[in-house]
Design a protein around this motif. Structure first.
Motif, mmCIF file in Angstrom:
data_model
loop_
_atom_site.group_PDB
_atom_site.id
_atom_site.type_symbol
_atom_site.label_atom_id
_atom_site.label_comp_id
_atom_site.label_asym_id
_atom_site.label_seq_id
_atom_site.Cartn_x
_atom_site.Cartn_y
_atom_site.Cartn_z
ATOM 1 N N ARG A 171 -28.954 -9.353 -41.325
ATOM 2 C CA ARG A 171 -29.014 -10.718 -40.808
ATOM 3 C C ARG A 171 -30.316 -11.368 -41.254
ATOM 4 O O ARG A 171 -31.256 -10.674 -41.648
ATOM 5 C CB ARG A 171 -28.955 -10.711 -39.278
ATOM 6 N N ASP A 172 -30.390 -12.667 -41.160
ATOM 7 C CA ASP A 172 -31.630 -13.370 -41.509
ATOM 8 C C ASP A 172 -32.811 -12.795 -40.749
ATOM 9 O O ASP A 172 -33.892 -12.594 -41.315
ATOM 10 C CB ASP A 172 -31.514 -14.866 -41.172
ATOM 11 N N GLU A 173 -32.627 -12.544 -39.464
ATOM 12 C CA GLU A 173 -33.746 -12.120 -38.627
ATOM 13 C C GLU A 173 -34.153 -10.674 -38.862
ATOM 14 O O GLU A 173 -35.161 -10.209 -38.310
ATOM 15 C CB GLU A 173 -33.427 -12.341 -37.149
ATOM 16 N N ASP A 224 -36.578 -21.170 -48.172
ATOM 17 C CA ASP A 224 -35.409 -21.095 -47.292
ATOM 18 C C ASP A 224 -34.142 -20.656 -48.012
ATOM 19 O O ASP A 224 -33.100 -20.473 -47.377
ATOM 20 C CB ASP A 224 -35.183 -22.441 -46.599
ATOM 21 N N MET A 282 -33.756 -17.862 -48.897
ATOM 22 C CA MET A 282 -33.526 -16.492 -48.417
ATOM 23 C C MET A 282 -32.178 -16.354 -47.715
ATOM 24 O O MET A 282 -31.505 -15.330 -47.833
ATOM 25 C CB MET A 282 -34.652 -16.094 -47.461
ATOM 26 N N HIS A 283 -31.784 -17.393 -46.986
ATOM 27 C CA HIS A 283 -30.526 -17.323 -46.240
ATOM 28 C C HIS A 283 -29.333 -17.085 -47.159
ATOM 29 O O HIS A 283 -28.411 -16.329 -46.802
ATOM 30 C CB HIS A 283 -30.312 -18.605 -45.442
ATOM 31 N N VAL A 291 -29.148 -13.494 -48.024
ATOM 32 C CA VAL A 291 -28.596 -12.723 -46.908
ATOM 33 C C VAL A 291 -27.078 -12.859 -46.879
ATOM 34 O O VAL A 291 -26.357 -11.871 -46.660
ATOM 35 C CB VAL A 291 -29.219 -13.188 -45.573
ATOM 36 N N GLU A 292 -26.585 -14.075 -47.118
ATOM 37 C CA GLU A 292 -25.131 -14.270 -47.149
ATOM 38 C C GLU A 292 -24.484 -13.394 -48.220
ATOM 39 O O GLU A 292 -23.418 -12.798 -48.001
ATOM 40 C CB GLU A 292 -24.811 -15.746 -47.412
ATOM 41 N N TRP A 318 -28.859 -3.621 -43.004
ATOM 42 C CA TRP A 318 -30.291 -3.866 -43.123
ATOM 43 C C TRP A 318 -31.059 -2.610 -43.524
ATOM 44 O O TRP A 318 -32.135 -2.695 -44.139
ATOM 45 C CB TRP A 318 -30.861 -4.428 -41.817
ATOM 46 N N HIS A 340 -34.741 -15.299 -33.704
ATOM 47 C CA HIS A 340 -33.865 -15.756 -34.787
ATOM 48 C C HIS A 340 -34.373 -17.078 -35.340
ATOM 49 O O HIS A 340 -34.555 -18.041 -34.606
ATOM 50 C CB HIS A 340 -32.447 -15.919 -34.246
ATOM 51 N N LYS A 341 -34.648 -17.120 -36.641
ATOM 52 C CA LYS A 341 -35.230 -18.313 -37.256
ATOM 53 C C LYS A 341 -34.211 -19.410 -37.472
ATOM 54 O O LYS A 341 -34.552 -20.531 -37.789
ATOM 55 C CB LYS A 341 -35.867 -17.953 -38.610
ATOM 56 N N THR A 384 -30.406 -20.778 -39.332
ATOM 57 C CA THR A 384 -29.902 -20.911 -40.684
ATOM 58 C C THR A 384 -29.532 -22.358 -40.935
ATOM 59 O O THR A 384 -29.564 -23.184 -40.034
ATOM 60 C CB THR A 384 -28.652 -20.026 -40.870
#
Length: 586
Positions: free
Chosen positions: A309-311, A514, A516-517, A520-521, A530, A577-578, A580
């Motif tokens: 996950r992003d976090e 950003d 980065m998301h 992750v996808e 992870w 959690h930042k 998305t």
């Protein structure tokens, strides 16, 4: 005269943009027209109402000047300047703008020198070897055209993820404003599944009744609370996943229909997706995995991994600054990374042979390292800058500095930036040689593809993945939405071999951090947990991992991969959690 629908207005504005570019107009203005056309194509509100209310400028990318053009296009189906421009170049020439890498000046030259008026004409002159002899065009362009014609035909209705995100975000906001009776609106379709290119723009809205409408290029599914999960499942797809899920249900005495899961005439589950999967004794299948591969079989045996996950990510590796071709200083990029909640920022500017990107000389490396040391003292251990480099892989597989220089870095991203068209065997051996180099930490954008622009190199990907696993080199998931490389379809094979991954933004500006998301996808779509991601490790664990690699890198042929446990000492991030760009429904 009858008013023009939004999709046609978007098409006309796109034509207007392309024709002005052929005249040599300001390229930034052309891009503005194209962005506005994309926004119009995904408009969820009636265009006539927005014009009547003077609300066109609320649409992303539309200011007063473009709004005036849009009004004329809507009311008359044309524009005075567009009519003048149409007299200069035939309509078929507009097809050439779909070919990746073909600039307006080249399109005009092809039309004027060779009479190219369509994609068919372009393919004919390229295959007849007529482009190479034209001054200003040449053999290289001819080869590129032949490679990219297939991309042009396959990508006509596809959007990069970040562009689709912007359109869908606006559509959600507009839909909620236009229909306050919708208490919930969720994104579905290709975007929810994390596809690298998006063709199916779909929303599911919770209201009082079930409907389905097409608004321009956007598909809107309305549903009630009782059937929301079934509607979201159906609108998310993929078709292959749904077909296999229906077969799986039938074999167990159920019937999966558009409005839910039935046993006989009784509706068993439909309010949430989780209820449907649970009723079938399946582990919940995340949207990114729903491609009709082996996800149902794995879900039946409870073998789907907890996806990254992003976090979960603790830091950023592979990013550029003004020292090479970035737009921000090292301090600005590091500070922006820290403010996003990360523990570390890995700078990886270009190496010395990358003259086109301001690659670092030995003196500039020393200066950057001194600046990193100064900033790290300032951060006092609360945040850390890691000293990296994106070293060019030269034609013979060696890296772009001598070993004693490369050993000064905390990490090395090895990437190909030249000689893209080497034969497969040579390209593969070149990259494997770089992977086998003891100083290499990460192999960057392995195949070199650029989505809707160029295909990847001719490369034996499996051989390179096996080498990465053997030598403990992380496989980059380059998060830049034009790359998203390594392709997610290879991720499971890489996991099976024992590879670890590094999700990197390849950022050249603060805004691009950003990205980065999107990486992750792609990792989620490839089924990556992870525990197999390098930068899911905490700062302390990553430094220990990098130090261990350095201490055991004396004999490259004997270096073995710590892949299955390399990231295991990191923990699921304790950071909040930042968020998305657009959250996926789970």
């Amino acid at each position: 005269m009858a008013k023009t629908d939004p999709r046609t207005v978007a098409s006309l504005l796109r034509e207007y943009a392309h024709r002005t570019s052929l005249r040599g107009d300001n390229p930034y203005r052309t891009k503005a027209y194209l962005r506005a056309a994309d926004s119009l194509a995904a408009l969820s509100q009636p265009l006539d109402r927005m014009i009547a209310e003077g609300a066109l400028t609320r649409i992303p990318g539309i200011g007063d000047a473009i709004a005036d053009i849009v009004r004329k296009l809507y009311e008359t189906g044309t524009h005075p300047r567009l009519e003048k421009l149409r007299q200069e170049v035939p309509a078929g020439v507009m097809e050439l703008f779909t070919v990746p890498g073909l600039r307006p000046d080249k399109i005009l030259k092809l039309h004027q020198a060779l009479g190219v008026n369509s994609l068919a004409d372009l393919e004919a002159v390229a295959k007849a070897d007529r482009i190479r002899s034209v001054k200003g065009l040449g053999a290289s362009l001819q080869t590129k055209i032949l490679q990219n014609l297939a991309i042009a035909r396959s990508g006509e209705t596809q959007l990069h993820l970040h562009k689709a995100a912007a359109l869908l975000e606006h559509a959600v906001i507009s839909l909620k404003q236009e229909h306050p009776e919708f208490s919930r609106v969720e994104i579905a379709g290709d975007f929810r599944r994390g596809c690298e290119l998006v063709a199916d723009l779909a929303l599911v809205a919770l209201g009082k009744r079930r409907t389905e409408t097409e608004q321009s290029t956007l598909r809107l599914v309305g549903t009630d609370k009782k059937h929301f999960g079934a509607s979201l499942l159906e609108a998310t797809g993929s078709a292959a996943h749904l077909e296999r899920l229906k077969t799986y249900a039938t074999e167990r005495g159920f019937a999966l229909k558009r409005d839910g899961l039935y046993r006989g005439r009784k509706l068993i589950a439909s309010a949430t997706e989780a209820q449907i999967y649970e009723a079938l004794d399946l582990q919940f299948i995340e949207p990114e995995l729903r491609e009709g591969r082996d996800e149902i079989e794995r879900a039946a045996s409870q073998q789907l991994p907890p996806l990254v996950r992003d976090e979960d990510l603790h830091g950023i590796l592979h990013s550029h600054t003004t020292a090479s071709d970035g737009t921000e200083t090292l301090e600005a990029m590091a500070e922006a990374t820290r403010k996003r909640g990360f523990e570390y920022y890995g700078v990886a500017d270009h190496s010395q042979s990358a003259h086109y990107a301001g690659g670092l000389s030995l003196q500039e490396i020393a200066e950057q390292h001194r600046e990193a040391d100064r900033l790290n003292r300032k951060y006092g251990g609360e945040f850390r800058i890691l000293k990296g480099i994106e070293a060019d892989i030269l034609a013979d597989g060696s890296l772009d500095y001598p070993d004693h220089i490369l050993k000064q870095f905390d990490f090395v991203v090895a990437s190909v930036h030249s000689r893209f068209r080497l034969p497969e065997k040579e390209q593969t051996e070149r990259i494997i040689a770089a992977v086998a180099n003891p100083v290499t930490t990460i192999i960057g954008h392995m195949t070199g593809r650029q989505l809707l622009r160029r295909p990847g190199y001719d490369l034996d990907v499996e051989k390179v993945l096996r080498a990465c696993a053997r030598y403990g080199v992380a496989v980059e998931i380059n998060a830049h939405p034009w790359r998203l490389d390594l392709d997610w379809r290879w991720h499971q094979k890489a996991l099976d071999y024992g590879c670890i991954f590094s999700i990197n933004p390849d950022a050249h500006s603060i805004r691009e951090l950003d990205h980065m998301h999107w990486g992750v996808e792609m990792a989620r779509k490839g089924g990556i947990p992870w525990t197999r991601v390098l930068n899911a490790m905490s700062g302390a664990d990553l430094l220990a991992h990098l130090a261990k690699r350095k201490s055991t890198s004396g004999t490259s042929g004997k270096r073995r991969s710590p892949a299955r446990n390399a990231a295991a000492s990191g923990s699921s991030s304790q950071r909040p959690h930042k968020g998305t760009v657009l959250g996926n429904s789970r």
